[in-house]
Structure formats: structure tokens, C-alpha cells
Design a protein around this motif. Structure first.
Motif, PDB file in Angstrom:
ATOM      1  N   THR A   1       0.864  -1.177   0.000  1.00 41.83           N
ATOM      2  CA  THR A   1       0.000   0.000   0.000  1.00 41.83           C
ATOM      3  C   THR A   1       0.895   1.220   0.000  1.00 41.83           C
ATOM      4  O   THR A   1       1.856   1.295   0.774  1.00 41.83           O
ATOM      5  N   PHE A   2       0.590   2.172  -0.890  1.00 47.29           N
ATOM      6  CA  PHE A   2       1.367   3.400  -0.963  1.00 47.29           C
ATOM      7  C   PHE A   2       0.469   4.530  -1.453  1.00 47.29           C
ATOM      8  O   PHE A   2      -0.123   4.417  -2.527  1.00 47.29           O
ATOM      9  N   SER A   3       0.366   5.565  -0.677  1.00 47.37           N
ATOM     10  CA  SER A   3      -0.437   6.743  -1.027  1.00 47.37           C
ATOM     11  C   SER A   3      -1.845   6.381  -1.479  1.00 47.37           C
ATOM     12  O   SER A   3      -2.355   6.907  -2.462  1.00 47.37           O
ATOM     13  N   GLY A   4      -2.451   5.452  -0.780  1.00 49.92           N
ATOM     14  CA  GLY A   4      -3.821   5.055  -1.089  1.00 49.92           C
ATOM     15  C   GLY A   4      -3.963   3.989  -2.154  1.00 49.92           C
ATOM     16  O   GLY A   4      -5.053   3.469  -2.369  1.00 49.92           O
ATOM     17  N   ASP A   5      -2.894   3.675  -2.867  1.00 44.28           N
ATOM     18  CA  ASP A   5      -2.933   2.602  -3.862  1.00 44.28           C
ATOM     19  C   ASP A   5      -2.511   1.301  -3.207  1.00 44.28           C
ATOM     20  O   ASP A   5      -1.735   1.302  -2.242  1.00 44.28           O
ATOM     21  N   THR A   6      -2.994   0.197  -3.748  1.00 39.90           N
ATOM     22  CA  THR A   6      -2.589  -1.125  -3.261  1.00 39.90           C
ATOM     23  C   THR A   6      -2.256  -2.007  -4.454  1.00 39.90           C
ATOM     24  O   THR A   6      -2.673  -1.734  -5.582  1.00 39.90           O
ATOM     25  N   GLY A   7      -1.522  -3.057  -4.198  1.00 36.81           N
ATOM     26  CA  GLY A   7      -1.188  -3.996  -5.258  1.00 36.81           C
ATOM     27  C   GLY A   7      -0.443  -5.182  -4.698  1.00 36.81           C
ATOM     28  O   GLY A   7      -0.336  -5.358  -3.484  1.00 36.81           O
ATOM     29  N   VAL A   8       0.065  -5.997  -5.618  1.00 36.65           N
ATOM     30  CA  VAL A   8       0.852  -7.168  -5.241  1.00 36.65           C
ATOM     31  C   VAL A   8       2.210  -7.051  -5.916  1.00 36.65           C
ATOM     32  O   VAL A   8       2.296  -6.921  -7.143  1.00 36.65           O
ATOM     33  N   GLY A   9       3.262  -7.078  -5.117  1.00 31.78           N
ATOM     34  CA  GLY A   9       4.626  -7.049  -5.618  1.00 31.78           C
ATOM     35  C   GLY A   9       5.213  -8.448  -5.620  1.00 31.78           C
ATOM     36  O   GLY A   9       4.608  -9.392  -5.110  1.00 31.78           O
TER      37      GLY A   9
END
Length: 134
Positions: free
Chosen positions: A103-111
Motif C-alpha cells: 500500500t502506498f499513497s492510497g494505492d494497493t497492489g501485489v509485488g
């Protein structure tokens, strides 16, 4: 989000920056290329974005695994570490991909990180470099 367990994949390695920081990403990284349909399915099921660039088809289905703080370790099948050497493109390997959520600055994802790379068909990269210019 799905349970993010490690996923073991057969791959060909490309663009080895395991031991040096990549100037663009500012991380240690290596591309895991030519992923099988089964590997793509397992990775996408947990949210990993698998790439397949029509302008760069030599990699097939691929992901880039990165490490922000530590070099990425690789070894030969007999356990011998590959250190102070670049792995040539298209060397074959088995890699343990470690997906993680971010999660970064309101964004999320899968690394994608990597736990272990075992090189099964090794060739050392000997092309031009700052130490070995053309």
C-alpha cells in the motif's frame, strides 16, 4: 485478497541486476521470463501482474522480481553460490517467487520478491560493461 504463499516456477533469467542496483528502479532485480501457462495462472490468481510485451516478445510471459535492500541470491544446482558474476540471458532456473501486498499513497497492489533461485542451465554474461568496454 488470496493467501500469498510462495510460488515455485521454472523460468529463464534475463537482465541480471541481482548484485547491483538497477539505475531505473533503484533496486536489485532480475526478470523471470518464459513462464508457463500454469505459472501465469498461479501468479495472476494472487494478483501478480504478469507481463507479455508484444514489442519485446523474447521474454514471453514474465515478471520482474526485486529487492530494495539486499542483493538477490542465486546458486547452481549443487548449492554453489553465483557471486560476483552476471547470469547470461536465457539461463534456465527454478525460482521461488514471494508475492506480497503493498500500500502506498492510497494505492494497493501485489509485488514480487524472490526467495531462492537455483540455476539449472548456467551461462555467465561476458558482454560489454564499464570494466569490459567494446
Amino acid at each position: 485478497m488470496a493467501n500469498l504463499k510462495p510460488i515455485v516456477v521454472k523460468t529463464e533469467l534475463m537482465w541480471d541486476d541481482r548484485e547491483i542496483i538497477n539505475p531505473q528502479s533503484k533496486k536489485y532485480q532480475i526478470n523471470l521470463t518464459h513462464l508457463s501457462d500454469d505459472a501465469v495462472k498461479k501468479l495472476t490468481e494472487v494478483g501478480v501482474k504478469v507481463r507479455n510485451d508484444k514489442h519485446d516478445p523474447e521474454q514471453g510471459n514474465y515478471i520482474v522480481v526485486k529487492s530494495a535492500n539486499y542483493p538477490i541470491k542465486a546458486e547452481l544446482e549443487d548449492g554453489t553460490p553465483i557471486i560476483n558474476a552476471k547470469i547470461a540471458n536465457n539461463s534456465k532456473a527454478v525460482a521461488t517467487v514471494k508475492p506480497y501486498t503493498w500500500t502506498f499513497s492510497g494505492d494497493t497492489g501485489v509485488g514480487t520478491g524472490v526467495g531462492r533461485i537455483v540455476v539449472t542451465e548456467y551461462a555467465e554474461y561476458t558482454g560489454p560493461s564499464m570494466d569490459n568496454p567494446l
